[in-house]
Design a protein around this motif. Structure first.
Motif, PDB file in Angstrom:
ATOM      1  N   TRP A   1       0.815  -1.214   0.000  1.00 23.36           N
ATOM      2  CA  TRP A   1       0.000   0.000   0.000  1.00 23.36           C
ATOM      3  C   TRP A   1       0.847   1.262   0.000  1.00 23.36           C
ATOM      4  CZ3 TRP A   1      -4.661  -0.221  -1.653  1.00 23.36           C
ATOM      5  CH2 TRP A   1      -5.398  -1.396  -1.504  1.00 23.36           C
TER       6      TRP A   1
ATOM      7  N   PHE B   1       1.840   1.654  -3.580  1.00 25.68           N
ATOM      8  CA  PHE B   1       0.688   2.116  -4.358  1.00 25.68           C
ATOM      9  C   PHE B   1       0.440   3.611  -4.142  1.00 25.68           C
ATOM     10  CE2 PHE B   1      -3.930   2.877  -4.629  1.00 25.68           C
ATOM     11  CZ  PHE B   1      -4.144   2.527  -5.960  1.00 25.68           C
TER      12      PHE B   1
ATOM     13  N   LEU C   1       0.649   6.545  -6.935  1.00 24.00           N
ATOM     14  CA  LEU C   1      -0.541   7.361  -7.167  1.00 24.00           C
ATOM     15  C   LEU C   1      -0.236   8.842  -6.969  1.00 24.00           C
ATOM     16  CD1 LEU C   1      -3.562   7.109  -7.828  1.00 24.00           C
ATOM     17  CD2 LEU C   1      -4.012   7.088  -5.375  1.00 24.00           C
TER      18      LEU C   1
ATOM     19  N   ILE D   1       6.256   1.180  -7.735  1.00 22.37           N
ATOM     20  CA  ILE D   1       5.976  -0.099  -8.386  1.00 22.37           C
ATOM     21  C   ILE D   1       6.852  -1.208  -7.798  1.00 22.37           C
ATOM     22  CG2 ILE D   1       5.983  -1.316 -10.592  1.00 22.37           C
ATOM     23  CD1 ILE D   1       3.792   0.793 -10.303  1.00 22.37           C
TER      24      ILE D   1
ATOM     25  N   VAL E   1       5.380  -2.332  -4.514  1.00 20.97           N
ATOM     26  CA  VAL E   1       4.134  -3.066  -4.714  1.00 20.97           C
ATOM     27  C   VAL E   1       4.410  -4.520  -5.071  1.00 20.97           C
ATOM     28  CG1 VAL E   1       2.124  -3.314  -6.222  1.00 20.97           C
ATOM     29  CG2 VAL E   1       2.721  -1.066  -5.311  1.00 20.97           C
TER      30      VAL E   1
END
Length: 337
Positions: free
Chosen positions: A199, A202, A206, A242, A245
């Motif tokens: 998370w 991510f 984002l 990335i 993740v």
């Protein structure tokens, strides 16, 4: 595409025929650069290119061609020297991206020959020298997984007390690199650490996308010094996001997210992805040109059209896979046997 022309094909075919980058360049002049996957370099002018937005085909192929050099260097070069080389290449890439932003002010208020609303692509997206960071991150993640896979299997074999056994066994003999690997694998056994990785990565990715949108939507802000620095460096946190993740997932962790990403629905259709990737822009262009009226951006029709184009691309990719790719795969398998 020119073989599919018809007089009643649609209202946009005349515009297609008159546009150099969509038709005449692809038939008469620089079509060879697309066939040789050098169309991100030749021709230099955007107006002389054939399908200028397909630069990513050439970029992917050039990185693929660099893979043997990268692998040979990793195999035979000493690790400290290799890691120093990777860091230096990342630094040069980021600097090159910043230098390419010098053309920002010219490009921001200039349109190309394809559309009056399209800003020309700059070299910070189209050349290997400025897009090397994601390639290096992907390569290092692959090598890290290969180097630590056996150690991860050892930990699973010894069970819950694996780390205590390994810590006692290799207390004085393990190298710093092995100790770091075992430390990371021990942390990955913790659910809290895995949740933080997935998370956290991510959220980083984002925020990078959102920040890029905030900067790019204002031309004056994007061409300022701070905007150019952000545009040059934004690729770095994106790669880190990335990386975090996928780090737990390559070792079999990730829970529902990992199961969803490795579902049969995706793994079976993944054989068609590259063929669909190659023919997708051609299909989009043909579908747009046979329309009788221009499209306005509305959420639901746009989503419907995206899924329609993607589905049709996968169908055509399946035919290419059966007729071209699969026979070659059988030929290679027979030669290896």
């Amino acid at each position: 595409q020119s073989t599919l022309l018809a007089e009643d094909a649609g209202a946009f075919w005349p515009a297609f025929l008159q546009d150099r980058t969509l038709h005449s360049n692809c038939v008469n002049s620089f079509f060879f650069s697309n066939l040789l996957f050098i169309n991100n370099f030749v021709p230099v002018s955007m107006a002389d290119k054939c399908f200028p937005w397909t630069f990513y085909f050439a970029l992917d192929f050039q990185f693929f061609a660099l893979a043997p050099i990268f692998h040979h260097t990793h195999r035979y070069m000493k690790r400290p020297v290799f890691y120093s080389l990777i860091a230096a290449l990342c630094g040069l890439t980021l600097y090159g991206r910043f230098v390419e932003q010098d053309t920002c002010e010219d490009a921001a208020h200039k349109t190309n020959d394809v559309s009056d609303s399209i800003v020309p692509l700059t070299a910070d997206f189209t050349t290997p020298a400025t897009m090397l960071v994601p390639y290096l991150f992907g390569g290092m993640l692959c090598y890290f997984h290969s180097a630590t896979l056996n150690k991860a299997l050892e930990i699973k074999m010894f069970g819950p007390q694996a780390m205590n056994i390994l810590r006692y066994s290799f207390k004085n003999t393990a190298s710093k690199q092995d100790k770091a690997v075992y430390w990371l694998l021990e942390r990955l056994n913790s659910k809290q650490f895995r949740v933080l990785c997935i998370w956290g990565g991510f959220i980083i990715a984002l925020l990078t996308v959102f920040g890029s949108w905030l900067v790019a939507r204002d031309y004056d802000n994007s061409c300022s010094f701070n905007g150019r620095v952000f545009a040059a460096l934004s690729i770095l946190p994106w790669c880190f996001g990335i990386f975090f993740v996928f780090l737990p997932m390559i070792f079999g962790y990730g829970g529902a997210i990992q199961r969803a990403l490795t579902h049969r629905l995706w793994t079976n259709s993944s054989k068609l992805v590259y063929a669909a990737y190659l023919i997708h822009p051609v299909i989009i262009s043909i579908i747009n040109c046979i329309k009788d009226h221009p499209e306005t951006f509305e959420a639901l029709p746009f989503i419907y059209e995206v899924w329609g184009n993607a589905t049709f691309s996968l169908i055509v990719a399946f035919l290419f896979h059966l007729l071209i790719e699969q026979p070659f795969m059988y030929m290679v398998a027979d030669e290896e046997m």
